[in-house]
Design a protein around this motif. Structure first.
Motif, PDB file in Angstrom:
ATOM      1  N   LEU A  10       0.823  -1.206   0.000  1.00 59.05           N
ATOM      2  CA  LEU A  10       0.000   0.000   0.000  1.00 59.05           C
ATOM      3  C   LEU A  10       0.858   1.259   0.000  1.00 59.05           C
ATOM      4  N   VAL A  11       1.931   1.253   0.781  1.00 61.69           N
ATOM      5  CA  VAL A  11       2.849   2.397   0.813  1.00 61.69           C
ATOM      6  C   VAL A  11       3.465   2.626  -0.564  1.00 61.69           C
ATOM      7  N   LEU A  12       3.887   1.548  -1.216  1.00 57.52           N
ATOM      8  CA  LEU A  12       4.483   1.681  -2.545  1.00 57.52           C
ATOM      9  C   LEU A  12       3.482   2.211  -3.555  1.00 57.52           C
ATOM     10  N   VAL A  13       2.260   1.741  -3.496  1.00 57.20           N
ATOM     11  CA  VAL A  13       1.228   2.201  -4.436  1.00 57.20           C
ATOM     12  C   VAL A  13       0.952   3.690  -4.234  1.00 57.20           C
ATOM     13  N   PHE A  30       1.688   6.775  -7.047  1.00 56.84           N
ATOM     14  CA  PHE A  30       0.749   7.775  -7.555  1.00 56.84           C
ATOM     15  C   PHE A  30       1.164   9.186  -7.177  1.00 56.84           C
ATOM     16  N   ALA A  31       1.885   9.318  -6.056  1.00 57.39           N
ATOM     17  CA  ALA A  31       2.283  10.648  -5.587  1.00 57.39           C
ATOM     18  C   ALA A  31       3.410  11.236  -6.429  1.00 57.39           C
ATOM     19  N   PRO A  36      15.327   4.679  -3.252  1.00 56.00           N
ATOM     20  CA  PRO A  36      15.782   4.043  -2.004  1.00 56.00           C
ATOM     21  C   PRO A  36      15.015   4.513  -0.780  1.00 56.00           C
ATOM     22  N   GLY A  37      14.713   5.814  -0.733  1.00 53.03           N
ATOM     23  CA  GLY A  37      13.950   6.338   0.399  1.00 53.03           C
ATOM     24  C   GLY A  37      12.548   5.776   0.451  1.00 53.03           C
ATOM     25  N   VAL A  38      11.889   5.706  -0.696  1.00 52.23           N
ATOM     26  CA  VAL A  38      10.533   5.157  -0.762  1.00 52.23           C
ATOM     27  C   VAL A  38      10.532   3.701  -0.316  1.00 52.23           C
ATOM     28  N   LEU A  39      11.492   2.953  -0.823  1.00 53.76           N
ATOM     29  CA  LEU A  39      11.550   1.526  -0.502  1.00 53.76           C
ATOM     30  C   LEU A  39      11.742   1.302   0.989  1.00 53.76           C
ATOM     31  N   ALA A  74       9.921  -2.892  -8.219  1.00 53.32           N
ATOM     32  CA  ALA A  74      10.569  -2.785  -9.535  1.00 53.32           C
ATOM     33  C   ALA A  74       9.541  -2.582 -10.635  1.00 53.32           C
ATOM     34  N   LEU A  75       8.388  -3.238 -10.518  1.00 53.88           N
ATOM     35  CA  LEU A  75       7.340  -3.107 -11.534  1.00 53.88           C
ATOM     36  C   LEU A  75       6.677  -1.741 -11.485  1.00 53.88           C
ATOM     37  N   LEU A  76       6.362  -1.253 -10.293  1.00 52.09           N
ATOM     38  CA  LEU A  76       5.663   0.023 -10.159  1.00 52.09           C
ATOM     39  C   LEU A  76       6.541   1.205 -10.544  1.00 52.09           C
ATOM     40  N   PHE A  77       7.813   1.159 -10.155  1.00 50.95           N
ATOM     41  CA  PHE A  77       8.693   2.299 -10.364  1.00 50.95           C
ATOM     42  C   PHE A  77       9.617   2.125 -11.569  1.00 50.95           C
TER      43      PHE A  77
END
Length: 223
Positions: free
Chosen positions: A34-37, A41-42, A55-58, A120-123
């Motif tokens: 959920l955090v990655l999604v 979008f953000a 790296p920060g997002v992950l 990897a898929l989302l970003f």
């Protein structure tokens, strides 16, 4: 029973119990994804910017998901009134710590193995590099090692869900910073030599976080 057999017995108990209930894995995995999604979008930026923030997002996802997992380290025994029984069993307190730590480490590595391909898929970023995988594993070990001690400390408080992140995150921040900086260098094309300074910091804190719990856990777990 040897020290390692005691620790593995505790870890095996936690793993079997979790595989039956799937309480930790499900909640932690859903939260991390959920955090990655949300971040996906953000941030609708170019590849260079996405690589910079990746790296920060992950590790935002890993850190807060890890806190959820650590919160459940001792709570099942506490809620069922079994914590005293666990402490009364013929096992060294340090072996109990190590078993709990290994059980939580197993769950976090399992979640990371699922989250990394989704990330990897989302970003659209290749995170399957030996450097990134290595520093992620090292960071997770340090994170779990010291987090297990704070989980034991927080379980005897009323507001344990709040106490754990408040006490734990400032202490573990050097590990998270080192992993984020190392991962950023790896995504920028750097190798282990380029990450040497941050790797030394990361490994040093891992050694400290693996050593200190053996000295203090027997006092921390007492009410």
């Amino acid at each position: 029973m040897s020290f390692w057999r005691q620790a593995l017995a505790v870890a095996h108990k936690d793993v079997v119990a979790e595989l039956r209930s799937r309480e930790i894995i499900t909640s932690v995995l859903v939260f991390a994804v959920l955090v990655l999604v949300i971040f996906n979008f953000a941030f609708t930026a170019d590849v260079a910017t996405m690589t910079l923030i990746a790296p920060g997002v992950l590790w935002v996802a890993f850190a807060f998901a890890g806190v959820l997992a650590l919160n459940r380290t001792f709570i099942p025994e506490k809620e069922e009134g079994c914590l005293e029984g666990l402490l009364a069993c013929p096992a060294e307190r340090e072996a109990i710590y190590l078993g709990k730590m290994l059980g939580t480490l197993f769950f976090l590595l399992l979640v990371e193995a699922v989250v990394l391909p989704i990330f990897a898929l989302l970003f659209n970023i290749n995170v399957f590099q030996i450097e990134i995988l290595a520093v992620t594993a090292l960071g997770t070990i340090g994170f779990t090692a010291i987090g297990t001690v704070f989980a034991a400390l927080a379980v005897n408080t009323r507001a344990r869900e709040m106490v754990l992140p408040i006490l734990f995150l400032p202490i573990v921040s050097p590990v998270i910073i080192a992993v984020v900086e190392s991962s950023a260098l790896a995504l920028d094309g750097g190798g282990f030599s380029d990450m040497a300074v941050w790797l030394i910091i990361l490994i040093s804190f891992d050694v400290i976080f693996l050593t200190v719990p053996f000295l203090v856990f027997s006092y921390v777990i007492e009410e």
